[in-house]
Scaffold this motif. Structure first.
Motif, PDB file in Angstrom:
ATOM      1  N   SER A 193      31.610  19.311  43.677  1.00 18.85           N
ATOM      2  CA  SER A 193      31.783  19.882  45.014  1.00 18.85           C
ATOM      3  C   SER A 193      30.415  20.183  45.610  1.00 18.85           C
ATOM      4  N   ASP A 194      30.255  19.890  46.883  1.00 18.96           N
ATOM      5  CA  ASP A 194      28.989  20.223  47.540  1.00 18.96           C
ATOM      6  C   ASP A 194      28.798  21.739  47.507  1.00 18.96           C
ATOM      7  N   ALA A 195      27.520  22.139  47.492  1.00 16.35           N
ATOM      8  CA  ALA A 195      27.211  23.558  47.304  1.00 16.35           C
ATOM      9  C   ALA A 195      27.903  24.456  48.329  1.00 16.35           C
ATOM     10  N   ASP A 196      27.991  23.989  49.570  1.00 11.80           N
ATOM     11  CA  ASP A 196      28.584  24.860  50.597  1.00 11.80           C
ATOM     12  C   ASP A 196      30.006  24.440  50.968  1.00 11.80           C
ATOM     13  N   ALA A 197      30.663  23.725  50.081  1.00 15.90           N
ATOM     14  CA  ALA A 197      32.040  23.297  50.362  1.00 15.90           C
ATOM     15  C   ALA A 197      32.965  24.502  50.453  1.00 15.90           C
ATOM     16  N   LYS A 198      33.964  24.382  51.332  1.00 14.87           N
ATOM     17  CA  LYS A 198      34.912  25.491  51.538  1.00 14.87           C
ATOM     18  C   LYS A 198      36.207  25.242  50.759  1.00 14.87           C
ATOM     19  N   PHE A 199      36.675  26.277  50.093  1.00 16.96           N
ATOM     20  CA  PHE A 199      37.958  26.207  49.391  1.00 16.96           C
ATOM     21  C   PHE A 199      38.983  27.058  50.139  1.00 16.96           C
ATOM     22  N   ASP A 200      40.261  26.667  50.020  1.00 16.12           N
ATOM     23  CA  ASP A 200      41.308  27.446  50.677  1.00 16.12           C
ATOM     24  C   ASP A 200      41.586  28.749  49.926  1.00 16.12           C
ATOM     25  N   ALA A 201      41.248  28.753  48.653  1.00  9.71           N
ATOM     26  CA  ALA A 201      41.428  29.977  47.859  1.00  9.71           C
ATOM     27  C   ALA A 201      40.414  29.979  46.733  1.00  9.71           C
ATOM     28  N   VAL A 202      39.959  31.158  46.364  1.00  9.95           N
ATOM     29  CA  VAL A 202      39.036  31.284  45.238  1.00  9.95           C
ATOM     30  C   VAL A 202      39.556  32.391  44.320  1.00  9.95           C
ATOM     31  N   VAL A 203      39.632  32.084  43.043  1.00  5.81           N
ATOM     32  CA  VAL A 203      40.061  33.079  42.061  1.00  5.81           C
ATOM     33  C   VAL A 203      38.910  33.239  41.081  1.00  5.81           C
ATOM     34  N   GLU A 204      38.570  34.475  40.754  1.00  3.98           N
ATOM     35  CA  GLU A 204      37.458  34.682  39.824  1.00  3.98           C
ATOM     36  C   GLU A 204      37.915  35.419  38.580  1.00  3.98           C
ATOM     37  N   LEU A 205      37.310  35.039  37.486  1.00  3.81           N
ATOM     38  CA  LEU A 205      37.658  35.661  36.214  1.00  3.81           C
ATOM     39  C   LEU A 205      36.355  35.870  35.449  1.00  3.81           C
ATOM     40  N   ASP A 206      36.269  37.005  34.777  1.00  5.21           N
ATOM     41  CA  ASP A 206      35.070  37.295  34.007  1.00  5.21           C
ATOM     42  C   ASP A 206      35.326  36.899  32.555  1.00  5.21           C
ATOM     43  N   ALA A 207      34.600  35.898  32.090  1.00  3.26           N
ATOM     44  CA  ALA A 207      34.859  35.347  30.754  1.00  3.26           C
ATOM     45  C   ALA A 207      34.710  36.416  29.671  1.00  3.26           C
ATOM     46  N   ALA A 208      33.749  37.297  29.855  1.00  3.55           N
ATOM     47  CA  ALA A 208      33.462  38.283  28.809  1.00  3.55           C
ATOM     48  C   ALA A 208      34.631  39.241  28.595  1.00  3.55           C
ATOM     49  N   SER A 209      35.487  39.358  29.607  1.00  2.84           N
ATOM     50  CA  SER A 209      36.590  40.319  29.492  1.00  2.84           C
ATOM     51  C   SER A 209      37.822  39.706  28.808  1.00  2.84           C
ATOM     52  N   ILE A 210      37.774  38.411  28.515  1.00  6.42           N
ATOM     53  CA  ILE A 210      38.957  37.750  27.953  1.00  6.42           C
ATOM     54  C   ILE A 210      39.022  37.937  26.438  1.00  6.42           C
ATOM     55  N   VAL A 211      40.172  38.392  25.959  1.00  9.83           N
ATOM     56  CA  VAL A 211      40.388  38.533  24.517  1.00  9.83           C
ATOM     57  C   VAL A 211      41.385  37.456  24.093  1.00  9.83           C
ATOM     58  N   PRO A 212      41.549  37.207  22.794  1.00  7.44           N
ATOM     59  CA  PRO A 212      42.544  36.218  22.359  1.00  7.44           C
ATOM     60  C   PRO A 212      43.934  36.581  22.901  1.00  7.44           C
ATOM     61  N   GLN A 213      44.628  35.565  23.415  1.00  4.60           N
ATOM     62  CA  GLN A 213      45.891  35.780  24.112  1.00  4.60           C
ATOM     63  C   GLN A 213      47.100  35.374  23.260  1.00  4.60           C
ATOM     64  N   VAL A 214      48.210  36.038  23.529  1.00  4.48           N
ATOM     65  CA  VAL A 214      49.497  35.673  22.908  1.00  4.48           C
ATOM     66  C   VAL A 214      50.565  35.826  23.985  1.00  4.48           C
ATOM     67  N   THR A 215      51.421  34.826  24.169  1.00  6.14           N
ATOM     68  CA  THR A 215      52.522  35.022  25.114  1.00  6.14           C
ATOM     69  C   THR A 215      53.646  35.749  24.390  1.00  6.14           C
ATOM     70  N   TRP A 216      54.359  36.566  25.139  1.00  2.00           N
ATOM     71  CA  TRP A 216      55.473  37.330  24.528  1.00  2.00           C
ATOM     72  C   TRP A 216      56.824  36.892  25.086  1.00  2.00           C
ATOM     73  N   GLY A 217      56.813  36.140  26.201  1.00  2.00           N
ATOM     74  CA  GLY A 217      58.077  35.846  26.882  1.00  2.00           C
ATOM     75  C   GLY A 217      58.408  34.375  26.944  1.00  2.00           C
ATOM     76  N   THR A 218      59.157  34.002  27.976  1.00  4.21           N
ATOM     77  CA  THR A 218      59.665  32.636  28.072  1.00  4.21           C
ATOM     78  C   THR A 218      59.044  31.891  29.253  1.00  4.21           C
ATOM     79  N   SER A 219      57.899  32.366  29.680  1.00  2.00           N
ATOM     80  CA  SER A 219      57.129  31.682  30.715  1.00  2.00           C
ATOM     81  C   SER A 219      55.663  31.931  30.361  1.00  2.00           C
ATOM     82  N   PRO A 220      54.786  30.956  30.575  1.00  2.00           N
ATOM     83  CA  PRO A 220      53.390  31.148  30.151  1.00  2.00           C
ATOM     84  C   PRO A 220      52.694  32.333  30.816  1.00  2.00           C
ATOM     85  N   GLU A 221      53.218  32.800  31.946  1.00  2.00           N
ATOM     86  CA  GLU A 221      52.589  33.960  32.592  1.00  2.00           C
ATOM     87  C   GLU A 221      52.908  35.257  31.844  1.00  2.00           C
TER      88      GLU A 221
END
Ligand code: SF4
Lengths: 468, 212
Positions: free
Chosen positions: A268-296
């Motif tokens: 993507s060009d440096a100044d390209a525009k996105f319709d949405a941006v979601v940010e996540l901080d990698a350092a805050s992620i711990v090992p994950q386990v799903t508990w239900g019947t949908s990946p969310e």
């Protein structure tokens, strides 16, 4: 005007556009497997049509094939018929490459494409399979399609599509030890939900994505579909190019240099525009386990199963209630108290060499808990299997009490004999924890390969970081 | 493909979010190499008390009385009401095939998963997205009114309630044309064969490695 990578991939493939924006996109690579193709080949034949360009086709049998006792062939007659139908269709039609049952390069369709260099940057890739998004790791536009579309691509080499909106998921920072690509993508889905990406094409970027190997990027893109997105991809960089060098179907000689020069523009060009941006901080992620019947429905290993009353939306609340009931869990139960019956390490999400290495690190010198009935390791392809055996990983797994199997989709969707019995609970490295996905009444918890190995050893979900 | 112009039919409410394609048609039925005959196994795990397998006769199987599609008042329904993210999961086109074979012509929901949504149009099954408030009202009306019916008018892009309330919906112009006329996508695309060939020739010159 500044362009996103999505704009570039899209625009370079439009053959024709209707007034309402519906476009005919030219398809460079068509991956085919036995489950979603028979009706398409039949339709083509009935209409008296010829395939447009057979050199775009790469085919394999993966969903129905057994992972043990290959000498017995495919014992289920209906599965066998489906695999044989693919043999016949490919023999009649032709293909760039076909890796049939028992071929040494046979494997899961989303594993064999990349490892043979049949998936290249800048391509449009389709397959009658939702996890085609995997190939986006190479800077491709990779769409999962239905069987009518498979027939459409066979007949016309094009796919009818309307452009999606563009979303940037930016994950910056450094993940901790024991935290993998799978944890990143599960944490993302936990944050935005399974419909969070609906209507979007997701570009994954940020330093944490750049730091991932191609295997890790494939894991992330694989589950873009679980976030609701039509496609997911990562821009091309040196990691991409290094991976492709000398792969069977990758360009060689002068073509390689030309290709690489082009591939480097697939960002993507440096100044390209996105319709949405979601940010996540990698350092805050711990090992994950799903508990239900949908990946969310996911939590960190130090977290607990929620309670329905935590949700104010009645549809959500009921969904949680139903999921807890199906999964046989009580509200607020710490996830590391949940005991498991089976373990599955495999699937197009996590069956590549790096995944097996990560699981082997945990398994080495330890043993699967006595309470675990079955712990399966199913490599993604014959080539992955051979590589793992060359590194001695098979020995580590077998010594630890895991079963070492032949490649295929296996217990990811349980179309063959590898499945859960009603009520059985599984730590699985696959991508879907839907009701009955791994067998009627089975209970699936999605985790990374390292976390699956840790669960196998502990007999319950355990924090892999304590075992490293 | 069967044309879709206007359809009037009995409505059944499936009040669940995230109904996935594994639930709509479980994987064991994907072993078929045909396009038809999936209707009796639509929602198999929710509809029946026992485990279904391909080839098993469904007529004598014990049905789950609590599952909405099994209730007497909804027999013969051809319009399905549902919640957000219907059809998520696997790309299997067996899902719309099963719904259609079961007797559905239209599915009305808060939102649909992308590939499923696409697959519906290829099979003359119309997925319609309505605003949440309208959906809530429709669920209420259907549950409280025995024999509740709706009219789906594709030409006018309206869902019309028996009380005359008409709810507009959006649809891409191209998809609408195809449904109204029952056009087959492949035939339409092949009208552009010349353009496809030109495009291909140009790509062969510019990026020959793609055609190795
Ligand atoms: S491994 Fe699972 S998700 Fe991947 S292609 Fe096979 S069945 Fe589909």
């Amino acid at each position: 005007m500044a362009k996103t990578l999505y704009d570039k991939l899209w625009e370079s493939h439009v053959v024709h556009a209707e007034e309402d924006g519906t476009a005919l996109l030219y398809i460079d690579r068509h991956l085919v497997h036995e489950v979603t193709s028979p009706q398409a080949f039949e339709g083509l034949k009935l209409a008296g049509r010829k395939p447009w360009r057979i050199s775009s086709i790469v085919a394999t049998a993966d969903h129905n094939t057994p992972t043990s006792h290959w000498e017995r062939g495919i014992e289920d007659p209906i599965s066998r018929q489906q695999v044989e139908t693919l043999d016949v269709n490919i023999r009649e039609v032709g293909a760039l490459a076909y890796f049939p049952f028992k071929d040494k390069r046979q494997g899961i369709v989303h594993v064999i494409g990349p490892e043979n260099g049949a998936t290249l940057p800048g391509m449009t890739v389709v397959c009658g399979d939702s996890h085609t998004s995997t190939h986006g790791a190479f800077g491709c536009l990779a769409h999962g399609i239905g069987t009518s579309e498979v027939e459409h691509v066979l007949a016309t080499q094009c796919l009818l599509q309307k452009k999606s909106k563009a979303m940037l998921v930016r994950i910056d920072g450094k993940v901790g030890a024991g935290v993998t690509a799978k944890d990143i993508v599960l944490a993302l889905i936990g944050k935005i939900g399974t419909a969070g990406g609906t209507g979007y094409a997701i570009e994954f970027g940020g330093s944490a994505i750049r730091a991932l190997s191609m295997e890790g990027r494939m894991t992330v893109c694989n589950m873009a579909i679980e976030a609701g997105a039509r496609v997911g991809f990562v821009a091309v960089d040196e990691t991409t190019i290094a991976y492709l060098k000398d792969k069977t179907f990758a360009p060689k000689g002068g073509d390689w240099d030309k290709a690489v020069a082009y591939w480097r523009t697939l960002v993507s060009d440096a100044d390209a525009k996105f319709d949405a941006v979601v940010e996540l901080d990698a350092a805050s992620i711990v090992p994950q386990v799903t508990w239900g019947t949908s990946p969310e429905m996911v939590t960190g290993i130090n977290g607990s199963v929620p309670a329905p009353e935590d949700y104010s939306d009645p549809v959500k609340r009921e969904g949680v209630e139903r999921a807890l009931q199906y999964m046989g869990l009580t509200p607020r139960m710490p996830i590391n108290q949940v005991k498991i019956d089976k373990v599955f390490i495999g699937s197009c999400t996590n069956s590549r060499i790096e995944d097996l290495r990560a699981a082997a690190v945990v398994a080495r010198g330890r043993h699967v808990a006595a309470s675990v009935k079955l712990a399966l390791v199913v490599p993604g392809s014959g080539l992955v299997k051979a590589q793992a055996e060359a590194e001695g990983l098979d020995k580590i797994f077998i010594a630890a009490g895991f079963e070492w199997r032949q490649p295929g989709c296996s217990m990811c969707l349980a179309m063959n004999d590898d499945r859960l019995e009603p009520g059985e609970r599984c730590a699985s490295t696959s991508n879907r924890n839907f009701e009955g996905r791994q067998g009627n009444g089975g209970r699936t918890h999605l985790v990374s390969p390292a976390m699956a190995a840790a669960a196998a050893i502990a007999g319950r979900f355990a924090d892999v970081r304590e075992l490293l | 493909m069967e044309k879709f112009i206007k359809h009037e039919g009995l409505v059944v409410p499936l009040d669940r979010a995230n109904v996935d394609t594994d639930a709509i048609i479980p994987k064991q039925f994907l072993k078929s190499i045909k396009r038809s005959g999936f209707g009796p196994n639509a929602f198999d795990e929710w509809r029946y008390m026992d485990h279904g397998e391909p080839g098993k006769d469904c007529a004598g199987r014990p049905k789950n009385p609590n599952f909405v599609l099994n209730q007497d008042r909804y027999q013969g329904a051809s319009i399905l009401l549902t919640r957000q993210n219907f059809g998520c999961g696997s790309s299997r086109e067996h899902a719309p095939w099963a719904l259609q074979d079961f007797g559905f012509r239209a599915i009305i929901g808060d939102s649909f998963a992308d590939i499923f949504f696409n697959n519906c149009f290829k099979n003359g099954l119309l997925p319609i997205v309505l605003p949440k408030a309208e959906m809530d009202a429709l669920f209420g009306l259907t549950e409280h009114t025995p024999g509740y019916r709706l009219t789906v008018d594709l030409a006018a892009q309206l869902v019309v309630r028996p009380d005359g309330h008409a709810i507009p919906f959006q649809i891409d112009g191209f998809r609408k044309e195809c449904l109204l006329n029952g056009w087959d996508d492949i035939g339409l695309t092949l009208r552009h064969a010349e353009k496809i060939r030109d495009y291909e020739d140009r790509r062969k010159r510019e990026q020959p490695w793609l055609f190795a």
